[in-house]
Design an enzyme around this catalytic site. Structure first.
Site, PDB file in Angstrom:
ATOM      1  N   LYS A  25       1.023  -1.343  -0.019  1.00 19.19           N
ATOM      2  CA  LYS A  25       0.059   0.042  -0.063  1.00 19.19           C
ATOM      3  C   LYS A  25       0.906   1.390   0.094  1.00 19.19           C
ATOM      4  O   LYS A  25       2.030   0.956   0.483  1.00 19.19           O
ATOM      5  CB  LYS A  25      -0.730   0.152   1.232  1.00 19.19           C
ATOM      6  CG  LYS A  25      -2.138   0.981   1.265  1.00 19.19           C
ATOM      7  CD  LYS A  25      -2.934   0.121   0.289  1.00 19.19           C
ATOM      8  CE  LYS A  25      -4.567   0.710   0.174  1.00 19.19           C
ATOM      9  NZ  LYS A  25      -5.286  -0.315  -0.161  1.00 19.19           N
TER      10      LYS A  25
HETATM   11  N1  GLU Z   1      -7.225   0.205  -3.332  1.00 16.69           N
HETATM   12  C1  GLU Z   1      -7.904  -1.113  -3.718  1.00 16.69           C
HETATM   13  C2  GLU Z   1      -7.983  -1.984  -2.597  1.00 16.69           C
HETATM   14  O1  GLU Z   1      -7.891  -1.502  -1.425  1.00 16.69           O
HETATM   15  C3  GLU Z   1      -7.459  -1.797  -5.038  1.00 16.69           C
HETATM   16  C4  GLU Z   1      -6.124  -2.140  -5.091  1.00 16.69           C
HETATM   17  C5  GLU Z   1      -5.385  -2.722  -6.327  1.00 16.69           C
HETATM   18  O2  GLU Z   1      -6.301  -2.613  -7.330  1.00 16.69           O
HETATM   19  O3  GLU Z   1      -4.375  -2.906  -6.470  1.00 16.69           O
HETATM   20  O4  GLU Z   1      -8.131  -3.192  -2.742  1.00 16.69           O
END
Ligand code: GLU
Length: 429
Positions: free
Chosen positions: A119
């Site tokens: 993240k």
């Molecule tokens: N931010 C989104 C999540 O928390 C998508 C992550 C992604 O597509 O890599 O799942």
């Protein structure tokens, strides 16, 4: 044996004492106990593999330079390249990003994707940035983390406060740095620059698909059901549209500007258009305005927290009056609130399954970008449903077999898969 010395509080590195991190750890421990997880594996999984903190000097419209703080945390890449969104939020900190990175590992694992968990975040209020400032900030942040991301290494995507435009800038900046067109470095891009159809809708649609699975189990019909959405951004708007297409009645929504209630059902299309034109729902008509968080306790069939984390707590859990809690946000429910919801008969769809539609279509986008061959919308939609159904059923089945809450079960299914891979790969000494 070397001993980990915790950094002092306030150092910015003290992720372990952050409430967000403690929440994911508490849930992790519950699942690890059910699995009887090897303590050596647990020790590795409790902490991210890498934390990168960068300064992001940004030229503002008035000519000044503001220095923002950016993060990228890579939790685990046993199953494949690190994967996870980038959050722009004024309160994001290292503990929250570590927590969300860990959650991405379990999310990809429970869904059966060949991806790890990561993240990113920048501590900034995105709505206060002009178009130019947002672009300057994004390009500099990308440059600062470009050594640790890449199509086979770590693939960012949108999260709160970022969108497909942000992803296009990341792709362009990264491509310029490596000297070649590199769309697979990031997912959630606009379709015109190598994005996938249905990626923008995927998290909201996934929320509705998983809600139908839960509704089937408890004999709830979506047609005519009342729905409350806490959050009206990418996830909330697409979920609201999909719910109303299925004949459900969206009786309340909330965004940063407040809550909007209409027991007869709001005009979803009108609200979505208004929010996209005005950035928030402030001033919309067709509903009574209330305090944003108060929509959480409105009696309804489906409650979907689809904004920030930690909104369902021991304080308000007893007042939640829904049949199904569809967790569109990451970490909306505090661990101590879970037993209260369970006692009150709330059917929970845990976040790592409920909102996994986004990363699932991100995975499809990454695959399509890698081979330069793009799938049709119906192919993407049916593959999405197939994978979501699988993640949901595996979690349900584990919960039944081990008599655990479904949240623990979903995590356990994910952790078990990562553990298996780690054993096979061994420890690089
Ligand atoms: N931010 C989104 C999540 O928390 C998508 C992550 C992604 O597509 O890599 O799942």
């Amino acid at each position: 044996m070397s001993k980990f010395v915790a950094p002092p509080p306030g150092s910015g590195l003290d992720f372990e004492s952050s409430p967000a991190y403690q929440r994911v750890i508490q849930n992790f421990e519950a699942a690890a106990a059910v699995l009887n997880l090897d303590p050596n594996t647990a020790a590795r999984l409790r902490r991210p593999e890498r934390i990168v903190i960068v300064s992001v000097p940004t030229r503002m419209d008035d000519g000044s330079v503001k220095v923002f703080t950016g993060y990228r945390v890579q939790h685990n890449d046993s199953l494949g390249p690190y994967k996870g969104g980038i959050r722009y939020h004024p309160e994001v900190d290292v503990g929250e990003v570590c927590a969300l990175a860990m959650q991405m590992t379990w999310k990809c694992a429970v869904m059966g994707l060949p991806l790890g968990g990561a993240k990113g975040g920048v501590r900034v209020a995105p709505l206060r940035l002009s178009y130019g400032e947002a672009q300057n900030l994004t390009r500099r942040y990308t440059a600062e983390i470009s050594n640790i991301i890449g199509p086979e290494v770590d693939i960012p995507a949108p999260d709160m406060g970022t969108n497909e435009r942000t992803m296009a800038w990341i792709m362009d900046t990264y491509s310029a740095r490596v000297g070649k067109f590199c769309p697979e470095v990031v997912t959630g891009k606009p379709v015109d620059v190598g994005g996938s159809v249905l990626r923008a809708e995927a998290t909201g649609h996934g929320l509705v698909y998983t809600t139908t699975y839960a509704a089937e189990e408890i004999g709830l019909k979506l047609e005519g059901a009342s729905v409350v959405l806490h959050g009206f951004g990418n996830v909330g708007t697409h979920a609201a549209l999909a719910f109303s297409r299925r004949g459900a009645r969206v009786i309340a929504v909330a965004d940063v500007s407040g809550g909007y209630v209409n027991e007869k059902g709001i005009d979803v299309r009108k609200f979505v258009d208004y929010a996209s034109k005005n950035r928030t729902l402030e001033g919309v008509d067709g509903a009574d305005k209330v305090e944003g968080d108060s929509v959480l306790t409105i009696p309804c069939d489906v409650l979907a927290p689809a904004a920030t984390g930690h909104v369902i707590t021991v304080e308000n859990a007893a007042k939640i009056r829904c049949k199904v809690l569809a967790e569109g946000a990451n970490g909306p429910t505090m661990p101590d609130a879970d037993p209260i919801l369970e006692r009150n008969g709330v059917t929970i769809i845990p976040d790592i399954v409920c909102n996994a539609g986004g990363v699932t279509v991100s995975y499809f986008e990454w695959v399509q970008g890698g081979m330069n061959f793009f799938w049709r919308e119906d192919e993407i939609d049916s593959r999405l449903q197939q994978l979501l159904r699988g993640g949901y059923e595996r979690s349900r089945e584990f919960a039944r077999r081990h008599k655990t809450p479904i949240r623990t079960a979903a995590l356990a299914v994910g952790i078990e898969r990562v553990d298996r891979t780690m054993r096979l790969r061994g420890l690089y000494a």
